[in-house]
Design an enzyme around this catalytic site. Sequence first.
Site, PDB file in Angstrom:
ATOM      1  N   LYS A  10       0.487  -1.338  -0.088  1.00 43.30           N
ATOM      2  CA  LYS A  10       0.160  -0.174   0.064  1.00 43.30           C
ATOM      3  C   LYS A  10       0.860   0.735   0.018  1.00 43.30           C
ATOM      4  O   LYS A  10       2.230   0.875   0.436  1.00 43.30           O
ATOM      5  CB  LYS A  10      -1.245  -0.151   1.348  1.00 43.30           C
ATOM      6  CG  LYS A  10       0.097  -0.756   2.424  1.00 43.30           C
ATOM      7  CD  LYS A  10      -0.893  -0.054   3.517  1.00 43.30           C
ATOM      8  CE  LYS A  10       0.335  -0.831   5.188  1.00 43.30           C
ATOM      9  NZ  LYS A  10      -0.879  -0.618   6.364  1.00 43.30           N
ATOM     10  N   ARG A  53     -10.569   0.343  15.030  1.00 43.70           N
ATOM     11  CA  ARG A  53     -10.814   1.415  13.815  1.00 43.70           C
ATOM     12  C   ARG A  53     -11.875   0.397  13.030  1.00 43.70           C
ATOM     13  O   ARG A  53     -12.557   0.155  12.540  1.00 43.70           O
ATOM     14  CB  ARG A  53      -9.395   1.278  13.310  1.00 43.70           C
ATOM     15  CG  ARG A  53      -8.859   2.634  12.541  1.00 43.70           C
ATOM     16  CD  ARG A  53      -6.891   2.592  12.083  1.00 43.70           C
ATOM     17  NE  ARG A  53      -6.489   1.370  11.382  1.00 43.70           N
ATOM     18  CZ  ARG A  53      -5.220   1.065  10.670  1.00 43.70           C
ATOM     19  NH1 ARG A  53      -4.549   2.076  11.586  1.00 43.70           N
ATOM     20  NH2 ARG A  53      -4.701   0.112   9.955  1.00 43.70           N
ATOM     21  N   TYR A  83      15.510  30.018   7.064  1.00 45.56           N
ATOM     22  CA  TYR A  83      14.365  30.491   7.321  1.00 45.56           C
ATOM     23  C   TYR A  83      14.197  31.102   9.105  1.00 45.56           C
ATOM     24  O   TYR A  83      14.327  29.894   9.715  1.00 45.56           O
ATOM     25  CB  TYR A  83      12.955  30.288   7.303  1.00 45.56           C
ATOM     26  CG  TYR A  83      12.788  30.177   4.967  1.00 45.56           C
ATOM     27  CD1 TYR A  83      12.884  31.534   4.609  1.00 45.56           C
ATOM     28  CD2 TYR A  83      12.369  28.845   5.053  1.00 45.56           C
ATOM     29  CE1 TYR A  83      12.446  31.591   3.185  1.00 45.56           C
ATOM     30  CE2 TYR A  83      12.172  28.908   2.907  1.00 45.56           C
ATOM     31  CZ  TYR A  83      12.882  30.662   2.981  1.00 45.56           C
ATOM     32  OH  TYR A  83      12.635  30.602   1.195  1.00 45.56           O
ATOM     33  N   MET A  93      11.509  24.050   2.176  1.00 46.06           N
ATOM     34  CA  MET A  93      10.060  23.079   0.518  1.00 46.06           C
ATOM     35  C   MET A  93      11.440  22.378  -0.272  1.00 46.06           C
ATOM     36  O   MET A  93      10.382  20.801  -0.292  1.00 46.06           O
ATOM     37  CB  MET A  93       9.313  24.396   0.044  1.00 46.06           C
ATOM     38  CG  MET A  93       8.516  23.359  -0.329  1.00 46.06           C
ATOM     39  SD  MET A  93       7.744  24.405  -1.763  1.00 46.06           S
ATOM     40  CE  MET A  93       6.258  24.919  -0.808  1.00 46.06           C
TER      41      MET A  93
HETATM   42  C1  LIG Z   1      -0.473  -1.897   6.804  1.00 44.09           C
HETATM   43  C2  LIG Z   1      -0.826  -2.737   7.802  1.00 44.09           C
HETATM   44  C3  LIG Z   1      -0.174  -3.826   7.333  1.00 44.09           C
HETATM   45  C4  LIG Z   1       1.250  -3.839   7.067  1.00 44.09           C
HETATM   46  O1  LIG Z   1       1.313  -3.292   8.889  1.00 44.09           O
HETATM   47  P1  LIG Z   1       3.361  -3.842   8.895  1.00 44.09           P
HETATM   48  O2  LIG Z   1       3.239  -2.779  10.337  1.00 44.09           O
HETATM   49  O3  LIG Z   1       4.079  -2.063   7.983  1.00 44.09           O
HETATM   50  O4  LIG Z   1       4.053  -4.645   9.162  1.00 44.09           O
HETATM   51  C5  LIG Z   1      -0.547  -4.751   7.405  1.00 44.09           C
HETATM   52  N1  LIG Z   1      -2.301  -5.210   7.718  1.00 44.09           N
HETATM   53  C6  LIG Z   1      -2.755  -3.931   7.681  1.00 44.09           C
HETATM   54  C7  LIG Z   1      -4.606  -3.862   7.576  1.00 44.09           C
HETATM   55  C8  LIG Z   1      -2.808  -3.085   7.496  1.00 44.09           C
HETATM   56  O5  LIG Z   1      -3.428  -0.999   6.747  1.00 44.09           O
END
Ligand SMILES: *Cc1c(COP(=O)(O)O)cnc(C)c1O
Length: 378
Positions: free
Chosen positions: A38, A136, A270, A318
């Site tokens: 992801k 969640r 800055y 930036m």
């Molecule tokens: C991001 C995610 C993972 C991987 O998590 P890590 O801590 O990076 O190994 C696994 N399962 C779900 C549902 C996630 O959102």
Amino acid sequence: MNTTAQGPRAEIDLAALRANVRLLRERAPGAAFMAVVKADAYGHGALACARAAREAGASWLGVATPAEALALRAAGAEGRMLCWLWTPGGPWRAAIEADIDVSVSGQWALDEVAAAARAAGATARVHLKADTGLGRNGCQPADWPALVGNALALQAEGLVRVVGLWSHFACADEPGHPSIAAQLTLFEEMTGLAARLGVRAEVRHIANSPATLSLPESHYDLVRPGIAMYGLSPSPTMGTHTDFGLRPVMRLVAPLALVKRVPGGHGVSYGHLYVTPGDTTLGLVPLGYGDGIPRHASGSGPVLVNGKWHTVAGRIAMDQFVVDLGGDTPAPGSEAVLFGPGDRGEPSAEDWARAADSIVYEIVTRIGARVPRVHLNG
Ligand SMILES: *Cc1c(COP(=O)(O)O)cnc(C)c1O
């Protein structure tokens, strides 16, 4: 001329990624491996990382959004793929037709996936997600019997097949945290109930990177590592990547855009938060918060130049920041290494996480689109 090779860049060592996948698979020998790619593989480039992970034995890919899943498929990514973060009206039918497994956490999603399967004349492969305590995504225990029952009714109609039962940890990166055992107990109860109601799941899964590394009893049929596959430790509490034998995959480097002498008492960047303590030399690094370098690491982020560690002098802007080279005069174009595997003494993303009061996940994932990814050892 190859401008990518000359300018700021994130080098992605796919051999390191393959080695990390193999190491993690050895840690979970009985389980299938889902490579979590992801957010563009945590900033490392989703397609290249998906391919490399598959070469090293990952039979599944995992992504959050349907757009990520469909883009990977369109680019030719093969194998089983699970997509888990849906919103109403999402592209369920396109996902079913692209042979993507989908996650369902609630009734609205089950309704939409069933309608899409009916329209497609196909069966959707569904993973029912349980909220075992993360609070969640996932289905609450009180709503679980109804969700499972309704999914089984749709399965009897041939619209869905419940192939997965799964959940996600809240505190797996704090080994010994009481929520871990509580979540595992509830996972047993919820998957057990689903089985008694008639679910014959192909895979039960709950283990992210920290659980894959530290909690064998959580591996079940499949593990879902993300951050560890990219060679980084999930948290300082658990140790550094070297403690696990992991190799960081990303090396972030930029050529110095300018090296110049300045007198003492000269303000830098800055706000003049840094003032040169005496005559010195300054090096200009052409990376900034527009590239995902955390501004919060102003005055604290470590950078290797000419074999020496320096600290970001003053504010990260930036597009650029400055290091005080203390009188050294490396040639313009000399490498400034923000982080990497450590072979040449450079800092790690873990060092940047500390400097920015953040976590390694954020350090690598937020490296921006302006920074070219250069994939090596593909
Ligand atoms: C991001 C995610 C993972 C991987 O998590 P890590 O801590 O990076 O190994 C696994 N399962 C779900 C549902 C996630 O959102």
